[in-house]
Design a protein around this motif. Structure first.
Motif, PDB file in Angstrom:
ATOM      1  N   LEU A 168       0.828  -1.210   0.000  1.00 47.78           N
ATOM      2  CA  LEU A 168       0.000   0.000   0.000  1.00 47.78           C
ATOM      3  C   LEU A 168       0.860   1.257   0.000  1.00 47.78           C
ATOM      4  O   LEU A 168       0.557   2.226  -0.689  1.00 47.78           O
ATOM      5  CB  LEU A 168      -0.931  -0.018   1.212  1.00 47.78           C
ATOM      6  CG  LEU A 168      -2.015  -1.108   1.208  1.00 47.78           C
ATOM      7  CD1 LEU A 168      -2.773  -1.108   2.533  1.00 47.78           C
ATOM      8  CD2 LEU A 168      -2.983  -0.907   0.050  1.00 47.78           C
ATOM      9  N   SER A 175       1.103   4.111  -3.040  1.00 43.76           N
ATOM     10  CA  SER A 175       0.458   5.391  -2.735  1.00 43.76           C
ATOM     11  C   SER A 175       1.421   6.567  -2.803  1.00 43.76           C
ATOM     12  O   SER A 175       1.088   7.679  -2.428  1.00 43.76           O
ATOM     13  CB  SER A 175      -0.162   5.338  -1.332  1.00 43.76           C
ATOM     14  OG  SER A 175       0.854   5.174  -0.346  1.00 43.76           O
ATOM     15  N   ASP A 186      -3.812  -4.355 -12.412  1.00 43.34           N
ATOM     16  CA  ASP A 186      -4.653  -4.129 -11.238  1.00 43.34           C
ATOM     17  C   ASP A 186      -5.098  -2.670 -11.257  1.00 43.34           C
ATOM     18  O   ASP A 186      -4.309  -1.760 -10.970  1.00 43.34           O
ATOM     19  CB  ASP A 186      -3.851  -4.443  -9.965  1.00 43.34           C
ATOM     20  CG  ASP A 186      -4.699  -4.371  -8.703  1.00 43.34           C
ATOM     21  OD1 ASP A 186      -5.401  -3.353  -8.521  1.00 43.34           O
ATOM     22  OD2 ASP A 186      -4.642  -5.312  -7.900  1.00 43.34           O
ATOM     23  N   LYS A 187      -6.356  -2.444 -11.578  1.00 45.08           N
ATOM     24  CA  LYS A 187      -6.860  -1.065 -11.710  1.00 45.08           C
ATOM     25  C   LYS A 187      -6.822  -0.318 -10.375  1.00 45.08           C
ATOM     26  O   LYS A 187      -6.629   0.892 -10.345  1.00 45.08           O
ATOM     27  CB  LYS A 187      -8.284  -1.088 -12.261  1.00 45.08           C
ATOM     28  CG  LYS A 187      -8.381  -1.559 -13.705  1.00 45.08           C
ATOM     29  CD  LYS A 187      -9.819  -1.528 -14.200  1.00 45.08           C
ATOM     30  CE  LYS A 187      -9.904  -1.989 -15.650  1.00 45.08           C
ATOM     31  NZ  LYS A 187     -11.298  -2.020 -16.159  1.00 45.08           N
ATOM     32  N   ASN A 188      -7.004  -1.046  -9.285  1.00 47.66           N
ATOM     33  CA  ASN A 188      -7.011  -0.384  -7.976  1.00 47.66           C
ATOM     34  C   ASN A 188      -5.652   0.217  -7.628  1.00 47.66           C
ATOM     35  O   ASN A 188      -5.569   1.290  -7.020  1.00 47.66           O
ATOM     36  CB  ASN A 188      -7.423  -1.383  -6.892  1.00 47.66           C
ATOM     37  CG  ASN A 188      -8.867  -1.824  -7.036  1.00 47.66           C
ATOM     38  OD1 ASN A 188      -9.713  -1.057  -7.510  1.00 47.66           O
ATOM     39  ND2 ASN A 188      -9.150  -3.070  -6.673  1.00 47.66           N
ATOM     40  N   HIS A 189      -4.588  -0.475  -8.000  1.00 40.74           N
ATOM     41  CA  HIS A 189      -3.240  -0.016  -7.666  1.00 40.74           C
ATOM     42  C   HIS A 189      -2.558   0.690  -8.826  1.00 40.74           C
ATOM     43  O   HIS A 189      -1.504   1.314  -8.630  1.00 40.74           O
ATOM     44  CB  HIS A 189      -2.376  -1.192  -7.208  1.00 40.74           C
ATOM     45  CG  HIS A 189      -2.785  -1.778  -5.895  1.00 40.74           C
ATOM     46  ND1 HIS A 189      -3.394  -3.011  -5.773  1.00 40.74           N
ATOM     47  CD2 HIS A 189      -2.681  -1.296  -4.633  1.00 40.74           C
ATOM     48  CE1 HIS A 189      -3.637  -3.251  -4.503  1.00 40.74           C
ATOM     49  NE2 HIS A 189      -3.212  -2.241  -3.781  1.00 40.74           N
TER      50      HIS A 189
END
Length: 675
Positions: free
Chosen positions: A170, A174, A516-519
């Motif tokens: 994460l 980020s 991975d669209k989220n990351h």
């Protein structure tokens, strides 16, 4: 390694095809290969798991096998209280990488063999690399007691470790920064250069690992900046590597690393991935510096690959072992008595040039061939002409090579891996582009045929490897990314658009299976892959560039060729996510920095069109320039070439981010437009 004819023990690894697993098939340890059967057994019997990871060319893996895994006492302990799993890290890099990440989070330094002890679900609670027998026994007894008497403590630790690994992901994902600037890349190099060894090359200290992608970045950086320290560092590194014992002066090719700080004594295993990348780097460096030694390294290393690692099918095996007859480096080293018997009157010149003596230049009176003085110094010392010294050395090398060939050879790891063969295809393409040697093109075509027939499906699906029983291991992100990059390199050497379309097809499949669209990054494993105890996003570049940095470069390049702004934008977003780390830890983000050069420096697209386009390209490409090239010697629907071709007019279009200057009629005019 021991011969196993008439072995007392045979375990289930005998049914595997990995050379590394087969090396352990006659251990008294009740090994399982990685898979559900071992995990189910551990859960059913409530036992801890030993996950022992290595590879066939690993010297310390062999040492630990001999000391512990072939030992009846150790095996009895392991079999009674643990479920034992052996993993070939090259066959299952996904398993290796998550356990290595766990080891690092435990505060340990990585390496192989990697030995983790895990809960029945596979979550690690302990990790170490090589351990002597007594230490290994002690660790096993302590953890067995802890699991029996205080299981909750291990469960809490495992949970915290998993949370820590997830938190790391994460944090990494980020950290998106602002768009990079060229000055930030210059600052990255300045910070990194404090660790340059300006006497021997590479990083300061020992051991020394060749880092070919770092040199590839610096070649490109120097092209734009003309930074004199970077130029000196590149040459110092490449010169000393080619002179050191890490390079095989008789048979070509590089060992994996040197154990000292000056490239003298290697850890003798030879890996396909090292040699493939170094061939490409030395070829590009030859184009820039025009040093004959760099050409020799390329030619001799390709000869090594085809002689020692090429399969009859056209693919390339993974590695040569460090050991033969149970002794590290025995195939490559020499006693002075050996040299006296073999070289006769050539001994004096040879000894002076390669620093060998009757007392040896390594341990136990052994000599490792390496050079520290120019041939001119030997000629002056002996009173023999330079030309005659060169003739003597050539004759002596041939004599020793023939004598060495009757020795027991190191073992060969016969896996043919997609990612490493992709690196080899890139190397052959780059060598052909620089030297125009048809043999290199023929080898590349043969390897391409192997990949087409065995590893790449028409749909763009890539298999990591094919087993001897014709089974397949599904590809990981590095297999997809490096193969797409290889076809880009092959296109840029031949301008056969078929290879660009293959790269595009592979990339489309990678986007579907790994993104991975989220990351905003690509997972290392695909959608259909086995779920492990932790996720893996490969971000930092090592000896092999990170799969995310490779696919980001691929997206940018294909985005330009196919006028796909979404792919260019995605590559830029990926670069921003690592921009903070790139500036702070530049040596481990060099392939990302290559993408940064494309984004921030005057990286040009150069299109050669018309009947004479091929000749214009060859003339333009004789010296080192970093640019994206395309050739249109006929009408083409490739977006970058569309409407460029005119039958009666040969032109060169120099563009930057799609904005083109007026076409040039000559190479000299085009070079002026490069800035």
């Amino acid at each position: 390694m021991n011969e196993h004819s008439g072995s007392k023990h045979t375990n289930r690894l005998i049914r595997e095809t990995s050379p590394y697993l087969l090396q352990h098939a006659h251990n008294p340890v009740d090994w399982y290969p990685w898979g559900s059967k071992a995990i189910e057994k551990a859960k059913r019997e409530d036992k801890l798991i030993i996950v022992s990871i290595g590879y066939s060319a690993c010297h310390w893996c062999h040492v630990m096998e001999h000391e512990s895994f072939e030992d009846e006492e150790v095996a009895a302990l392991m079999n009674a209280h643990f479920v034992n799993i052996k993993v070939d890290r090259e066959e299952r890099p996904d398993v290796d990488s998550v356990y290595m990440d766990a080891l690092h989070l435990m505060g340990q330094q990585g390496g192989w063999p990697l030995n983790c002890i895990a809960l029945p679900d596979g979550t690690p609670v302990f990790g170490a690399t090589y351990l002597p027998k007594d230490n290994w026994i002690s660790v096993l007894k302590q953890l067995r007691t802890l699991y029996t008497e205080n299981k909750d403590k291990l469960l809490v630790y495992a949970s915290q470790l998993k949370s820590g690994m997830q938190q790391q992901i994460l944090v990494q994902m980020s950290q998106a920064g602002a768009a990079l600037s060229s000055s930030q890349i210059e600052e990255m190099v300045e910070n990194w250069s404090r660790n340059f060894d300006m006497e021997w090359g590479g990083s300061q200290g020992a051991p020394k690992f060749p880092m070919p992608n770092g040199i590839a970045f610096l070649l490109r950086f120097y092209y734009f900046t003309k930074n004199p320290k970077v130029k000196d560092y590149i040459e110092i590194t490449l010169d000393n590597m080619a002179a050191g014992g890490i390079y095989d002066h008789l048979g070509g090719g590089f060992a994996r690393y040197s154990v000292d700080g000056y490239w003298k004594v290697p850890h003798f295993e030879k890996m396909l991935y090292d040699n493939a990348q170094l061939i490409g780097v030395y070829a590009e460096a030859f184009k820039l510096f025009k040093k004959p030694r760099y050409r020799e390294v390329v030619y001799d290393s390709i000869e090594f690959l085809t002689r020692e690692l090429q399969a009859e099918s056209g693919g390339y095996y993974a590695a040569l072992d460090a050991d033969s007859e149970g002794v590290e480096g025995k195939f490559y080293i020499w006693t002075y008595d050996d040299l006296v018997k073999l070289l006769g009157n050539n001994l004096e010149v040879f000894s002076l040039y390669y620093n060998v003596s009757h007392v040896g230049n390594w341990e136990h009176g052994i000599n490792v061939l390496h050079t520290t003085k120019p041939i001119e110094a030997v000629a002056e010392r002996t009173g023999i002409s330079k030309e005659e010294c060169e003739r003597i050395l050539d004759e002596a090398r041939k004599t020793l090579f023939e004598a060495r060939n009757v020795r027991v050879k190191p073992g060969t790891d016969t896996k043919i891996l997609a990612s490493w063969n992709a690196l080899t295809l890139s190397a052959l393409a780059k060598a052909y582009r620089v030297f125009g040697q048809e043999d290199f093109l023929n080898l590349a075509n043969l390897l391409n045929d192997y990949i087409d027939n065995n590893l790449l499906e028409n749909s763009g699906v890539v298999q990591r490897m094919v087993t001897k029983t014709n089974g397949h291991v599904s590809g990981f992100l590095d297999d997809y990314a490096l193969l797409a990059q290889a076809y880009i390199d092959f296109y840029q050497a031949t301008f056969n658009e078929h290879y660009l379309h293959k790269a595009k097809r592979i990339t489309l499949t990678a986007l579907e299976q790994f993104f991975d669209k989220n990351h905003g990054m690509f997972r290392y494993t695909g959608k259909a892959s086995e779920t492990l105890f932790a996720e893996k996003f490969e971000l930092s570049d090592n000896v092999i560039p990170a799969s995310n940095s490779v696919i980001a470069n691929v997206l940018h390049t294909l985005g330009v060729y196919f006028s796909n702004s979404e792919w260019i934008s995605l590559s830029t977003q990926m670069l921003r996510k690592v921009s903070v780390n790139l500036q702070e830890y530049g040596a481990f983000y060099t392939n990302w920095a290559i993408l940064g050069i494309k984004e921030t420096f005057q990286y040009k697209e150069v299109v050669f069109s018309g009947k004479n386009a091929d000749q214009l390209f060859k003339q333009f490409d004789e010296t080192f320039h970093y640019y994206l090239g395309a050739v249109s010697s006929a009408n083409s629907n490739l977006p970058i070439l569309k409407n460029r071709y005119q039958e009666d007019l040969s032109q060169i279009f120099v563009c930057h981010k799609g904005s083109c200057q007026l076409p040039a009629a000559t190479v000299d005019e085009a070079l002026e437009k490069m800035g």
